[in-house]
Design a protein around this motif. Sequence first.
Motif, PDB file in Angstrom:
ATOM      1  N   ASP A 327       0.872  -1.180   0.000  1.00 57.22           N
ATOM      2  CA  ASP A 327       0.000   0.000   0.000  1.00 57.22           C
ATOM      3  C   ASP A 327       0.912   1.233   0.000  1.00 57.22           C
ATOM      4  O   ASP A 327       1.496   1.581   1.030  1.00 57.22           O
ATOM      5  CB  ASP A 327      -0.861  -0.048   1.274  1.00 57.22           C
ATOM      6  CG  ASP A 327      -1.778   1.160   1.370  1.00 57.22           C
ATOM      7  OD1 ASP A 327      -1.546   2.147   0.638  1.00 57.22           O
ATOM      8  OD2 ASP A 327      -2.720   1.111   2.176  1.00 57.22           O
ATOM      9  N   PRO A 328       1.065   1.879  -1.159  1.00 59.08           N
ATOM     10  CA  PRO A 328       2.067   2.948  -1.269  1.00 59.08           C
ATOM     11  C   PRO A 328       1.917   4.034  -0.195  1.00 59.08           C
ATOM     12  O   PRO A 328       2.918   4.530   0.321  1.00 59.08           O
ATOM     13  CB  PRO A 328       1.837   3.541  -2.655  1.00 59.08           C
ATOM     14  CG  PRO A 328       0.937   2.610  -3.371  1.00 59.08           C
ATOM     15  CD  PRO A 328       0.290   1.700  -2.395  1.00 59.08           C
ATOM     16  N   ASP A 329       0.676   4.363   0.156  1.00 61.66           N
ATOM     17  CA  ASP A 329       0.480   5.435   1.132  1.00 61.66           C
ATOM     18  C   ASP A 329       1.112   5.115   2.481  1.00 61.66           C
ATOM     19  O   ASP A 329       1.705   5.970   3.125  1.00 61.66           O
ATOM     20  CB  ASP A 329      -1.024   5.701   1.336  1.00 61.66           C
ATOM     21  CG  ASP A 329      -1.610   6.355   0.098  1.00 61.66           C
ATOM     22  OD1 ASP A 329      -0.802   6.889  -0.694  1.00 61.66           O
ATOM     23  OD2 ASP A 329      -2.834   6.291  -0.086  1.00 61.66           O
ATOM     24  N   LYS A 330       0.961   3.860   2.877  1.00 58.67           N
ATOM     25  CA  LYS A 330       1.489   3.510   4.198  1.00 58.67           C
ATOM     26  C   LYS A 330       2.895   2.909   4.118  1.00 58.67           C
ATOM     27  O   LYS A 330       3.714   3.109   5.008  1.00 58.67           O
ATOM     28  CB  LYS A 330       0.593   2.449   4.842  1.00 58.67           C
ATOM     29  CG  LYS A 330      -0.831   2.904   5.081  1.00 58.67           C
ATOM     30  CD  LYS A 330      -1.633   1.738   5.663  1.00 58.67           C
ATOM     31  CE  LYS A 330      -3.117   2.086   5.700  1.00 58.67           C
ATOM     32  NZ  LYS A 330      -3.960   0.895   5.670  1.00 58.67           N
ATOM     33  N   ASP A 331       3.118   2.146   3.051  1.00 60.49           N
ATOM     34  CA  ASP A 331       4.294   1.271   3.101  1.00 60.49           C
ATOM     35  C   ASP A 331       5.587   1.914   2.626  1.00 60.49           C
ATOM     36  O   ASP A 331       6.667   1.432   2.960  1.00 60.49           O
ATOM     37  CB  ASP A 331       4.004  -0.022   2.340  1.00 60.49           C
ATOM     38  CG  ASP A 331       2.847  -0.786   2.991  1.00 60.49           C
ATOM     39  OD1 ASP A 331       2.568  -0.498   4.174  1.00 60.49           O
ATOM     40  OD2 ASP A 331       2.237  -1.630   2.332  1.00 60.49           O
ATOM     41  N   GLU A 332       5.482   2.979   1.848  1.00 57.03           N
ATOM     42  CA  GLU A 332       6.715   3.600   1.392  1.00 57.03           C
ATOM     43  C   GLU A 332       7.544   4.085   2.592  1.00 57.03           C
ATOM     44  O   GLU A 332       8.740   3.827   2.677  1.00 57.03           O
ATOM     45  CB  GLU A 332       6.427   4.748   0.442  1.00 57.03           C
ATOM     46  CG  GLU A 332       7.111   4.511  -0.897  1.00 57.03           C
ATOM     47  CD  GLU A 332       6.285   4.962  -2.079  1.00 57.03           C
ATOM     48  OE1 GLU A 332       5.996   6.167  -2.124  1.00 57.03           O
ATOM     49  OE2 GLU A 332       5.945   4.119  -2.927  1.00 57.03           O
ATOM     50  N   ALA A 333       6.868   4.737   3.511  1.00 56.56           N
ATOM     51  CA  ALA A 333       7.576   5.239   4.696  1.00 56.56           C
ATOM     52  C   ALA A 333       8.024   4.085   5.583  1.00 56.56           C
ATOM     53  O   ALA A 333       9.142   4.092   6.124  1.00 56.56           O
ATOM     54  CB  ALA A 333       6.668   6.183   5.480  1.00 56.56           C
ATOM     55  N   LEU A 334       7.161   3.085   5.714  1.00 57.29           N
ATOM     56  CA  LEU A 334       7.492   1.932   6.568  1.00 57.29           C
ATOM     57  C   LEU A 334       8.771   1.244   6.079  1.00 57.29           C
ATOM     58  O   LEU A 334       9.688   0.953   6.856  1.00 57.29           O
ATOM     59  CB  LEU A 334       6.311   0.945   6.559  1.00 57.29           C
ATOM     60  CG  LEU A 334       6.405  -0.234   7.521  1.00 57.29           C
ATOM     61  CD1 LEU A 334       6.136   0.222   8.958  1.00 57.29           C
ATOM     62  CD2 LEU A 334       5.406  -1.341   7.133  1.00 57.29           C
TER      63      LEU A 334
END
Length: 511
Positions: A327-334
């Motif tokens: 999920d790009p919104d959540k997972d890029e930062a993660l």
Amino acid sequence: MKSPRLVAYSPEVAAELGLSDQDCLSEDFCRVFAGNRLAAGMQPFAMCYGGHQFGHWAGQLGDGRAINLGEAVCPDGRRRTLQLKGAGRTPYSRSADGLAVLRSSIREFLCSEAMHHLGVPTTRALSVVLTGETVVRDMFYDGNPQLEPGAIVCRVAPSFTRFGNFQIFTARDDLDALKKIGGLHDSQRFSGIGRAGAADLSALVRGSLSLTAEMVVHWQRVGFVHGVMNTDNMSILGLTIDYGPYGWLENYDPDWTPNTTDAQGRRYRFGNQPKIAYWNLVQLANAIYPLVMRAESLQQALSVFSETFAAEWSATTAAKLGLSRFDPDKDEALVGDLLQLLQAAETDMTLFYRQLADLDPYAPAGSAADFVAMLERNSYAPLAAELRDRALAWFGQYCSRSRSEAGDPEARRQRMNAVNPKYVLRNYLAQLAIDQAEQGDFGLVAELLDVLRNPYSEQPGRERFARSVRIGPNSGRDVRCCLAVLDRAFTVFCSGYCTELPGWHTIVPFG
Ligand code: AMP
Ligand code: MG
């Protein structure tokens, strides 16, 4: 060759070629794969190619020490080319001897088979044979050449054609040859590469591009650093080819390269591999341009690289973390935070992902303390308070992200263990096998080949092959530079800390 002697063979590759164990253990096999005899139907040849080396056009190169024996139509109906590496001079050897030494041959043999079993597209290796000849090599590049045992690997692939095989004919303005070699790589013979007749060579670029992107995603997944991504070392079929100074990431470090000759610019460092793959594909497109003469269609073919790579890499990263989708919104930062943490803590990449699967992020309380302990256990740098806090914060986010999916702990574990190997060809393992083989004992080569056949399985009793080298009290920082060197100093240095492999080496404290 004076007195050929079989060091090892891959039973799987042999079976694909229709060869039995008995065949491989025969004297005739040894003779053929030492280059002393041609089997019926073999038509040896060496190929001419060019290439960009370290970003600069190097002109004509070619199979300087590789001799193709011919193409076999195998029992499964597929075609495979057999190629000897190190069997002597060819018209493209320039001033070199065309030979290879035992250490580099074992490294190529073990790694190409390990990569295959990891699910990474690669050329394969049928055999490694000692030649009985000695080869002069300046191993430390310090002006002290030594005699080393010579050896020959037999590599196997549907085709050994490189980007450089196209480049050389374009450089020479030989469009007929270019057309011919393009026509050889059509979809009838190579599934996945697309229809690449002379009519639509941009399809060849498209096919090669997606295969190359896929290959590099796999490299990044398992922590493989090729080390010499020159265009003459890039396969048109997206296979990992030419195992030279390659290495495996131990501590996660995107800036690491095993290639000491690239230590300054670090062009071929781990984190740069996707970009370099693209750069190389641009050179392939340039080489094909004179036949296509439509820049837009090539440009279009190239433009999908970053998308293709990003999509595959996202899915792979999600799987590595046990998430069912990215999920790009959540997972890029993660993912970004995690990679920074692993780099700062100098965490062993392979051990980390594998052991993350053993923690349960769905448990109500989470297992933050277990996570920090796991990170600490697998890191080469001491975990200072600041890093510990970052680790705790990250794990908290990871748990809540995991819980946002209706996850089943066992399914998660299996999903992770299917993409995060337990066993990779750690740099020091290959070197230990080489040391023994140079003393005439091929046992560890055989055992490693066997362990690496099932890299995703637990393999009870073989855990020692999954361990990192615990390096001295001052952590690995000073020693890691040695990991870049494929030399004896490296083994002596590292094996001193190889406390997990009792009896193999004496333990020398790091001072
Ligand atoms: P590499 O960096 O291994 O891809 O090699 C670059 C070029 O040098 C290729 O064309 C090789 O075939 C050639 N080459 C490397 N080692 C030897 C050797 N011992 N004898 C002849 N040619 C070699
Ligand atoms: Mg090469």
